[in-house]
Design a protein around this motif. Structure first.
Motif, PDB file in Angstrom:
ATOM      1  N   VAL A 229      18.425  51.650  21.578  1.00 56.88           N
ATOM      2  CA  VAL A 229      19.070  51.699  22.883  1.00 56.88           C
ATOM      3  C   VAL A 229      19.058  53.149  23.350  1.00 56.88           C
ATOM      4  CG1 VAL A 229      21.275  51.378  24.071  1.00 56.88           C
ATOM      5  CG2 VAL A 229      20.504  49.679  22.441  1.00 56.88           C
ATOM      6  N   ASN A 230      18.877  53.348  24.632  1.00 59.76           N
ATOM      7  CA  ASN A 230      18.905  54.689  25.210  1.00 59.76           C
ATOM      8  C   ASN A 230      20.192  55.396  24.768  1.00 59.76           C
ATOM      9  OD1 ASN A 230      19.179  56.946  26.866  1.00 59.76           O
ATOM     10  ND2 ASN A 230      18.344  55.920  28.660  1.00 59.76           N
ATOM     11  N   PRO A 231      20.107  56.520  24.046  1.00 62.82           N
ATOM     12  CA  PRO A 231      21.307  57.203  23.559  1.00 62.82           C
ATOM     13  C   PRO A 231      22.289  57.584  24.679  1.00 62.82           C
ATOM     14  CG  PRO A 231      19.335  58.147  22.566  1.00 62.82           C
ATOM     15  CD  PRO A 231      18.875  57.187  23.623  1.00 62.82           C
ATOM     16  N   ALA A 232      21.780  57.802  25.884  1.00 63.54           N
ATOM     17  CA  ALA A 232      22.657  58.150  27.003  1.00 63.54           C
ATOM     18  C   ALA A 232      23.576  56.986  27.387  1.00 63.54           C
ATOM     19  CB  ALA A 232      21.820  58.582  28.213  1.00 63.54           C
ATOM     20  N   TRP A 233      23.232  55.766  26.984  1.00 59.73           N
ATOM     21  CA  TRP A 233      24.063  54.599  27.292  1.00 59.73           C
ATOM     22  C   TRP A 233      25.329  54.566  26.436  1.00 59.73           C
ATOM     23  CZ3 TRP A 233      20.536  49.675  27.933  1.00 59.73           C
ATOM     24  CH2 TRP A 233      19.617  49.899  28.964  1.00 59.73           C
ATOM     25  N   ILE A 234      25.312  55.208  25.257  1.00 62.20           N
ATOM     26  CA  ILE A 234      26.449  55.172  24.335  1.00 62.20           C
ATOM     27  C   ILE A 234      27.541  56.097  24.865  1.00 62.20           C
ATOM     28  CG2 ILE A 234      27.227  55.482  21.954  1.00 62.20           C
ATOM     29  CD1 ILE A 234      25.000  53.338  22.331  1.00 62.20           C
ATOM     30  N   LYS A 235      28.717  55.528  25.127  1.00 56.60           N
ATOM     31  CA  LYS A 235      29.839  56.303  25.663  1.00 56.60           C
ATOM     32  C   LYS A 235      30.789  56.744  24.559  1.00 56.60           C
ATOM     33  CE  LYS A 235      28.167  55.719  29.694  1.00 56.60           C
ATOM     34  NZ  LYS A 235      27.293  56.765  30.172  1.00 56.60           N
ATOM     35  N   SER A 236      30.949  55.901  23.522  1.00 60.78           N
ATOM     36  CA  SER A 236      31.789  56.272  22.387  1.00 60.78           C
ATOM     37  C   SER A 236      31.458  55.384  21.198  1.00 60.78           C
ATOM     38  CB  SER A 236      33.283  56.151  22.732  1.00 60.78           C
ATOM     39  OG  SER A 236      33.646  54.804  22.910  1.00 60.78           O
ATOM     40  N   GLY A 237      31.806  55.876  20.012  1.00 54.34           N
ATOM     41  CA  GLY A 237      31.580  55.109  18.798  1.00 54.34           C
ATOM     42  C   GLY A 237      30.143  55.184  18.322  1.00 54.34           C
ATOM     43  N   THR A 238      29.837  54.328  17.357  1.00 59.51           N
ATOM     44  CA  THR A 238      28.495  54.285  16.780  1.00 59.51           C
ATOM     45  C   THR A 238      28.018  52.834  16.697  1.00 59.51           C
ATOM     46  OG1 THR A 238      29.494  54.264  14.583  1.00 59.51           O
ATOM     47  CG2 THR A 238      28.762  56.408  15.432  1.00 59.51           C
ATOM     48  N   PRO A 239      27.832  52.204  17.832  1.00 58.96           N
ATOM     49  CA  PRO A 239      27.395  50.806  17.789  1.00 58.96           C
ATOM     50  C   PRO A 239      26.000  50.677  17.176  1.00 58.96           C
ATOM     51  CG  PRO A 239      27.248  51.650  20.022  1.00 58.96           C
ATOM     52  CD  PRO A 239      27.906  52.715  19.192  1.00 58.96           C
ATOM     53  N   ARG A 240      25.810  49.599  16.421  1.00 60.93           N
ATOM     54  CA  ARG A 240      24.506  49.306  15.821  1.00 60.93           C
ATOM     55  C   ARG A 240      24.021  47.989  16.418  1.00 60.93           C
ATOM     56  NH1 ARG A 240      22.221  46.960  10.829  1.00 60.93           N
ATOM     57  NH2 ARG A 240      24.179  45.853  10.617  1.00 60.93           N
ATOM     58  N   PHE A 241      22.834  48.017  17.023  1.00 64.01           N
ATOM     59  CA  PHE A 241      22.299  46.867  17.737  1.00 64.01           C
ATOM     60  C   PHE A 241      21.178  46.203  16.947  1.00 64.01           C
ATOM     61  CE2 PHE A 241      23.744  50.035  20.810  1.00 64.01           C
ATOM     62  CZ  PHE A 241      24.623  49.287  21.580  1.00 64.01           C
ATOM     63  N   MET A 242      21.158  44.880  17.003  1.00 62.78           N
ATOM     64  CA  MET A 242      20.097  44.075  16.389  1.00 62.78           C
ATOM     65  C   MET A 242      19.693  43.020  17.421  1.00 62.78           C
ATOM     66  SD  MET A 242      19.892  45.081  13.074  1.00 62.78           S
ATOM     67  CE  MET A 242      19.342  43.733  12.063  1.00 62.78           C
ATOM     68  N   ALA A 243      18.416  42.590  17.372  1.00 65.94           N
ATOM     69  CA  ALA A 243      17.971  41.561  18.300  1.00 65.94           C
ATOM     70  C   ALA A 243      16.812  40.777  17.701  1.00 65.94           C
ATOM     71  CB  ALA A 243      17.544  42.184  19.629  1.00 65.94           C
ATOM     72  N   ALA A 244      16.667  39.568  18.192  1.00 64.94           N
ATOM     73  CA  ALA A 244      15.528  38.718  17.840  1.00 64.94           C
ATOM     74  C   ALA A 244      15.139  37.945  19.078  1.00 64.94           C
ATOM     75  CB  ALA A 244      15.886  37.751  16.712  1.00 64.94           C
ATOM     76  N   GLU A 245      13.899  38.085  19.484  1.00 61.32           N
ATOM     77  CA  GLU A 245      13.376  37.304  20.604  1.00 61.32           C
ATOM     78  C   GLU A 245      13.033  35.928  20.066  1.00 61.32           C
ATOM     79  OE1 GLU A 245       9.356  37.667  22.938  1.00 61.32           O
ATOM     80  OE2 GLU A 245      10.718  39.297  23.510  1.00 61.32           O
ATOM     81  N   THR A 246      13.609  34.890  20.649  1.00 61.67           N
ATOM     82  CA  THR A 246      13.353  33.539  20.133  1.00 61.67           C
ATOM     83  C   THR A 246      12.251  32.826  20.891  1.00 61.67           C
ATOM     84  OG1 THR A 246      15.181  32.663  21.464  1.00 61.67           O
ATOM     85  CG2 THR A 246      15.663  33.273  19.182  1.00 61.67           C
ATOM     86  N   SER A 247      12.005  33.237  22.116  1.00 63.47           N
ATOM     87  CA  SER A 247      10.861  32.683  22.852  1.00 63.47           C
ATOM     88  C   SER A 247      10.533  33.614  24.000  1.00 63.47           C
ATOM     89  CB  SER A 247      11.159  31.282  23.399  1.00 63.47           C
ATOM     90  OG  SER A 247      12.053  31.369  24.492  1.00 63.47           O
TER      91      SER A 247
END
Length: 160
Positions: free
Chosen positions: A50-68
């Motif tokens: 994720v674009n680091p500039a989008w993070i406002k606080s904390g240390t979120p960890r993102f995961m994703a899977a495209e299903t179709s």
């Protein structure tokens, strides 16, 4: 009477243009769909940058899977998760419908605060931004759909 005839001619021309634009926008996508499933498919969740500039606080960890992904109709479905805590801004490049499966989120969107829990659904329009707060974990399914040029123009003209 000439003014009335001119107004009718303009109205007919605009209606023809609108129908033409609609047919162009739909193209052959209205009749094409992906092949039917003949077996279950497993899609692994992978780390998502994720674009680091989008993070406002904390240390979120993102995961994703495209299903179709169906190019002919401009629709993508998938799964997404965020392990918090974190607050981040999300910019929507396409229309997105989400269905929260697990966890809880607060989303500031278009001047309102949405509080979503398991089973809640929300819709976000292309070209908008939202600020998400995930305290622990959120897990959602999503549908991305490009609204198309005609819908984007319509929304811009009407300001919706």
């Amino acid at each position: 009477m000439p003014i009335l005839n001119k107004a009718i001619a303009v109205s007919v021309a605009l209606n023809i243009a609108l129908v033409g634009a609609l047919v162009y926008e739909l193209g052959d996508d209205a009749t094409h769909a992906p092949p039917a499933s003949v077996e279950a498919l497993k899609r692994e969740m992978r780390p998502m940058q994720v674009n680091p500039a989008w993070i406002k606080s904390g240390t979120p960890r993102f995961m994703a899977a495209e299903t179709s992904h169906v190019n002919t109709v401009g629709v993508t479905t998938g799964l997404w998760s965020c392990d918090g805590p974190g607050t981040f801004e999300w910019t929507y490049g396409t229309d997105e419908t989400i269905h929260l499966l697990e966890g809880a989120v607060e989303i500031d969107y278009l001047g309102k605060t949405l509080k979503l829990g398991p089973g809640d659904t929300a819709f976000f329009r292309a070209g908008t931004k939202a600020t998400w707060t995930v305290r622990e974990r959120a897990y959602k399914s999503f549908i991305l759909h490009d609204p198309g040029r005609l819908a984007r123009l319509y929304r811009r003209v009407l300001g919706v």
